[in-house]
Design a protein around this motif. Structure first.
Motif, PDB file in Angstrom:
ATOM      1  N   ALA A 516       0.629  -1.152   0.086  1.00 47.05           N
ATOM      2  CA  ALA A 516       0.072  -0.075  -0.134  1.00 47.05           C
ATOM      3  C   ALA A 516       0.874   1.252   0.021  1.00 47.05           C
ATOM      4  O   ALA A 516       0.512   2.187  -0.790  1.00 47.05           O
ATOM      5  CB  ALA A 516      -0.868  -0.026   1.199  1.00 47.05           C
ATOM      6  N   ALA A 519       2.129   1.764  -3.471  1.00 42.93           N
ATOM      7  CA  ALA A 519       1.458   2.217  -4.389  1.00 42.93           C
ATOM      8  C   ALA A 519       1.294   3.573  -4.308  1.00 42.93           C
ATOM      9  O   ALA A 519       1.115   4.501  -5.408  1.00 42.93           O
ATOM     10  CB  ALA A 519       0.107   1.490  -4.068  1.00 42.93           C
ATOM     11  N   GLU A 520       1.191   4.222  -3.092  1.00 41.95           N
ATOM     12  CA  GLU A 520       1.150   5.679  -2.847  1.00 41.95           C
ATOM     13  C   GLU A 520       2.221   6.452  -3.321  1.00 41.95           C
ATOM     14  O   GLU A 520       2.432   7.530  -4.004  1.00 41.95           O
ATOM     15  CB  GLU A 520       0.613   6.091  -1.403  1.00 41.95           C
ATOM     16  CG  GLU A 520      -0.511   5.747  -0.957  1.00 41.95           C
ATOM     17  CD  GLU A 520      -1.701   6.246  -1.650  1.00 41.95           C
ATOM     18  OE1 GLU A 520      -1.345   7.532  -2.017  1.00 41.95           O
ATOM     19  OE2 GLU A 520      -2.574   5.877  -1.714  1.00 41.95           O
ATOM     20  N   ARG A 523       2.463   6.491  -7.075  1.00 42.61           N
ATOM     21  CA  ARG A 523       1.383   7.463  -7.801  1.00 42.61           C
ATOM     22  C   ARG A 523       2.069   9.024  -7.690  1.00 42.61           C
ATOM     23  O   ARG A 523       1.901   9.813  -8.390  1.00 42.61           O
ATOM     24  CB  ARG A 523      -0.086   7.362  -6.917  1.00 42.61           C
ATOM     25  CG  ARG A 523      -0.882   8.519  -7.494  1.00 42.61           C
ATOM     26  CD  ARG A 523      -2.111   8.148  -6.857  1.00 42.61           C
ATOM     27  NE  ARG A 523      -3.103   9.099  -7.189  1.00 42.61           N
ATOM     28  CZ  ARG A 523      -3.766   9.542  -8.138  1.00 42.61           C
ATOM     29  NH1 ARG A 523      -3.667   8.355  -9.066  1.00 42.61           N
ATOM     30  NH2 ARG A 523      -4.299  10.434  -8.552  1.00 42.61           N
ATOM     31  N   GLU A 524       2.619   9.045  -6.252  1.00 43.56           N
ATOM     32  CA  GLU A 524       3.218  10.481  -5.981  1.00 43.56           C
ATOM     33  C   GLU A 524       4.475  10.838  -7.155  1.00 43.56           C
ATOM     34  O   GLU A 524       4.632  11.834  -7.583  1.00 43.56           O
ATOM     35  CB  GLU A 524       3.633  10.649  -4.519  1.00 43.56           C
ATOM     36  CG  GLU A 524       4.280  12.010  -4.436  1.00 43.56           C
ATOM     37  CD  GLU A 524       3.135  13.001  -4.422  1.00 43.56           C
ATOM     38  OE1 GLU A 524       3.397  14.091  -4.697  1.00 43.56           O
ATOM     39  OE2 GLU A 524       2.022  12.871  -4.288  1.00 43.56           O
ATOM     40  N   ARG A 527       3.467  11.482 -10.450  1.00 43.66           N
ATOM     41  CA  ARG A 527       2.439  12.199 -10.919  1.00 43.66           C
ATOM     42  C   ARG A 527       2.716  13.199 -12.176  1.00 43.66           C
ATOM     43  O   ARG A 527       3.606  13.809 -12.350  1.00 43.66           O
ATOM     44  CB  ARG A 527       2.238  13.250  -9.826  1.00 43.66           C
ATOM     45  CG  ARG A 527       0.878  14.140  -9.964  1.00 43.66           C
ATOM     46  CD  ARG A 527       0.855  14.943  -8.660  1.00 43.66           C
ATOM     47  NE  ARG A 527       0.627  14.263  -7.399  1.00 43.66           N
ATOM     48  CZ  ARG A 527      -0.558  13.645  -6.926  1.00 43.66           C
ATOM     49  NH1 ARG A 527      -1.680  13.760  -7.716  1.00 43.66           N
ATOM     50  NH2 ARG A 527      -0.581  12.801  -5.900  1.00 43.66           N
ATOM     51  N   ALA A 542      -6.091   0.418  -6.927  1.00 48.09           N
ATOM     52  CA  ALA A 542      -6.927   1.452  -6.287  1.00 48.09           C
ATOM     53  C   ALA A 542      -6.175   2.968  -6.470  1.00 48.09           C
ATOM     54  O   ALA A 542      -6.958   3.685  -6.340  1.00 48.09           O
ATOM     55  CB  ALA A 542      -6.864   1.133  -4.672  1.00 48.09           C
ATOM     56  N   VAL A 543      -5.034   2.856  -6.587  1.00 47.25           N
ATOM     57  CA  VAL A 543      -4.432   4.315  -6.852  1.00 47.25           C
ATOM     58  C   VAL A 543      -4.397   4.834  -8.257  1.00 47.25           C
ATOM     59  O   VAL A 543      -4.091   5.949  -8.739  1.00 47.25           O
ATOM     60  CB  VAL A 543      -3.075   4.280  -6.305  1.00 47.25           C
ATOM     61  CG1 VAL A 543      -2.948   3.892  -4.755  1.00 47.25           C
ATOM     62  CG2 VAL A 543      -2.072   3.563  -7.066  1.00 47.25           C
ATOM     63  N   ASP A 545      -5.933   6.033 -11.896  1.00 48.88           N
ATOM     64  CA  ASP A 545      -6.877   7.093 -12.376  1.00 48.88           C
ATOM     65  C   ASP A 545      -8.096   6.360 -13.185  1.00 48.88           C
ATOM     66  O   ASP A 545      -9.125   6.444 -13.168  1.00 48.88           O
ATOM     67  CB  ASP A 545      -6.147   7.928 -13.194  1.00 48.88           C
ATOM     68  CG  ASP A 545      -5.212   8.959 -12.548  1.00 48.88           C
ATOM     69  OD1 ASP A 545      -5.514   9.519 -11.606  1.00 48.88           O
ATOM     70  OD2 ASP A 545      -4.303   8.956 -12.948  1.00 48.88           O
ATOM     71  N   THR A 560     -12.785   2.981 -12.658  1.00 48.76           N
ATOM     72  CA  THR A 560     -11.972   3.257 -11.428  1.00 48.76           C
ATOM     73  C   THR A 560     -12.030   1.590 -10.856  1.00 48.76           C
ATOM     74  O   THR A 560     -13.055   0.866 -10.873  1.00 48.76           O
ATOM     75  CB  THR A 560     -12.276   4.225 -10.643  1.00 48.76           C
ATOM     76  OG1 THR A 560     -13.522   3.656  -9.905  1.00 48.76           O
ATOM     77  CG2 THR A 560     -12.308   5.398 -11.407  1.00 48.76           C
ATOM     78  N   HIS A 561     -11.068   1.355  -9.999  1.00 49.28           N
ATOM     79  CA  HIS A 561     -10.981   0.274  -9.102  1.00 49.28           C
ATOM     80  C   HIS A 561     -12.358  -0.012  -8.279  1.00 49.28           C
ATOM     81  O   HIS A 561     -12.850  -1.149  -8.207  1.00 49.28           O
ATOM     82  CB  HIS A 561      -9.892   0.324  -8.119  1.00 49.28           C
ATOM     83  CG  HIS A 561      -9.708  -1.008  -7.344  1.00 49.28           C
ATOM     84  ND1 HIS A 561      -9.518  -2.181  -7.545  1.00 49.28           N
ATOM     85  CD2 HIS A 561      -9.709  -0.910  -5.915  1.00 49.28           C
ATOM     86  CE1 HIS A 561      -9.584  -3.072  -6.598  1.00 49.28           C
ATOM     87  NE2 HIS A 561      -9.772  -2.174  -5.452  1.00 49.28           N
TER      88      HIS A 561
END
Length: 577
Positions: A516, A519-520, A523-524, A527, A542-543, A545, A560-561
């Motif tokens: 998790a 994943a964040e 994404r960051e 970006r 989940a992250v 788009d 989306t997820h």
């Protein structure tokens, strides 16, 4: 080494032409050496006739001084000439190795098809070395020709029968040696093929040792390698037998040839047509000829092995590219929009897929084969049988493959780590000779690297190691766990920072909490840039788009997820089961 379809003869020719200056210098100095060697028995004969027989001490001292100068000259010329020849052979092999590596690393691919990594390594080492050695063989062959020519000329001036024996017999011996080398050439090629295959199997088994142990398949692996090794041994023994027969027969013919010269010389001396000194010179030259004639036997064997190896090298250099065409530059700047139009991904129909620029897109699959086909298309490892793949509206088949690799990075889940420090695997160019990257004691480099390692949580891996990021990971990263390797591999992909990044199952071996966080972080750090994650991981999807479900080689759903989990049973089964 130019591109195209070089033959084994082309490989040999270019290898020799590339070292023509060194080989020419070595050959010239070697001819001086052979001239001196051939003149030694001649001078000894002169000493016997003019100084010893006449009991002239002053002339004896003079001729001994001439002999001493001769020995110094031939010794110096041999050392310098041999060094030039060896340098030429090594440089030729090195140049050939670079050509093989360039072909293997060519963005068009294809050289590795049907070959194990160990086989390619064998071609780049042993075969390249044998081809390079042809330069030395040609130089030594020139030496031998010079020695025989000088001997024949002196023998002709001394006795026409002796000179004719050398002039007529030497070409016959060379022709017979060439005929005898043919079986060796065939068996040498088979020997190298078997040895390369055995090396490839060994490397393959070592790379998968952990998996084999986990499956309890060590005995089957050992048996497989035993069969391969025995086949390689049998081929090697056949080649050794061919070489021994070739060498033995040539030496027997050479010995008979030398004996004939000595016999004729002795009869001429008994008949009074040769002086004692001339007889000694003739016998000395006959013994000297053993060297050049043995050299011819060695040269024939080297050329036979060199031709066989050159054919194997040519097969790699002439390997058909996996993808063809593509000369247009990549759009500048790269927006990162990907589009598949009618591309078959394992299903009956072509797939139309749009990946928006600057977005994180997740792709879930019900069949792993569809994922593999998609990755091969996006990385242009192969072109689809129908349809097209586009980057910013331009078909990939029109783009330069090398430029495309820099714009679209496909990070496969089975990528490997290199033997070196953790920092060097994330940022290879940052490895210093002393070990740590960028001169830092813990291997930490620039902020960009630190951000990539933090996003992939590879910084935690570094902190757990004895010397931090400067710690060596071993070949293939074997000193790390599966989850640690995955995080380092993801950090490497993120550190590269391409306009378009495609990752495949980057977190299958990490725990849920770490997944998790990764994943964040993914994404960051990505970006605003195009990112495609091919995975069935709920945390990664989940992250995203937008998520696309590939079901049976076709698009089964998009959204989306959260939307797909609520509304699509096949998606729930694929992702949450």
């Amino acid at each position: 080494m130019r591109s195209g379809n070089p033959s084994g003869r082309d490989v040999l020719t270019r290898s020799v032409r590339g070292q023509a200056r060194r080989v020419g210098l070595g050959a010239a100095l070697g001819c001086v050496h052979q001239l001196g060697e051939a003149l030694v028995p001649v001078l000894i004969g002169v000493v016997i006739d003019e100084a010893v027989a006449g009991q002239d001490a002053r002339r004896l001292a003079l001729w001994l001084a001439v002999l001493a100068v001769m020995y110094v000259a031939l010794s110096w010329s041999f050392r310098v000439g041999a060094r030039a020849g060896e340098r030429g052979a090594e440089e030729a092999a090195h140049t050939l190795r670079l050509a093989i590596v360039r072909r293997v690393l060519d963005a068009r691919g294809g050289a590795e098809e049907g070959r194990l990594p160990g086989e390619l390594a064998n071609v780049a080492t042993e075969d390249a070395k044998r081809v390079g050695a042809v330069n030395m063989a040609l130089m030594r062959g020139t030496w031998a020709v010079a020695g025989i020519t000088v001997s024949a000329v002196w023998l002709l001036l001394t006795s026409v029968p002796l000179g004719l024996i050398v002039l007529v017999g030497t070409p016959v011996l060379l022709w017979l040696g060439h005929l005898l080398s043919k079986p060796l050439e065939r068996r040498s090629e088979a020997e190298q093929d078997r040895a390369a295959h055995a090396s490839g199997v060994a490397a393959d088994l070592v790379a998968g040792l952990r998996v084999l142990k986990g499956l309890g398949a060590q005995q089957a692996a050992v048996e497989r390698y035993r069969r391969t090794s025995r086949a390689s041994l049998a081929a090697t023994l056949r080649a050794a037998r061919a070489e021994s027969w070739q060498t033995g027969l040539v030496l027997a013919l050479t010995g008979g040839f030398i004996a004939l010269i000595a016999l004729v010389g002795g009869r001429l001396a008994l008949d009074g047509r040769l002086t004692l000194g001339q007889l000694v010179s003739a016998v000395g030259l006959a013994l000297f000829l053993l060297g050049p004639l043995e050299t011819f036997a060695w040269v024939n064997a080297e050329l036979a092995q060199g031709r066989a190896s050159a054919a194997r090298v040519a097969e790699v250099l002439a390997a058909r590219p996996a993808v063809v065409g593509g000369r247009s530059p990549v759009p500048d700047p790269v927006r990162g929009e990907l589009r598949l139009r009618g591309v078959p991904l394992g299903g009956p129909d072509g797939v139309d897929l749009h990946v928006p620029a600057g977005r994180l897109t997740g792709i879930a699959v019900t069949d792993p084969a569809s994922a593999e086909a998609l990755l091969r298309c996006l990385g242009r490892e192969s072109d689809p049988e129908s349809g097209s793949v586009e980057l910013d509206g331009v078909p990939l088949t029109r783009l330069d493959p090398a430029g495309l690799r820099a714009a679209v990075l496909v990070a496969a889940h089975d990528a490997v780590l290199f033997d070196g420090s953790l920092a060097a695997n994330v940022t290879p160019q940052a490895e210093s000779p002393s070990g740590p990257a960028a001169g830092e004691p813990d291997g930490a480099a620039d902020p960009r690297t630190e951000r990539a390692m933090a996003a992939a949580h590879a910084d935690e891996v570094a902190r757990s190691l004895p010397r931090g990021a400067a710690t060596g990971v071993g070949e293939g990263g074997r000193s790390l766990s599966g989850g640690q390797r995955q995080r380092v591999l993801l950090a490497r992909a993120l550190r590269a920072g391409p306009p378009v990044l495609v990752v495949h199952d980057p977190t299958t071996a990490v725990d849920a909490v770490t997944e998790a966080r990764i994943a964040e972080g993914l994404r960051e750090i990505r970006r605003g840039r195009t990112t495609v994650v091919v995975t069935n991981s709920p945390a990664l999807l989940a992250v995203a788009d937008r998520v696309v479900l590939l079901d049976g080689g076709r698009i089964g759903a998009e959204g989306t997820h959260a939307e797909l989990v609520r509304a699509h049973e096949t998606y729930r089964t694929a992702v949450l089961a």
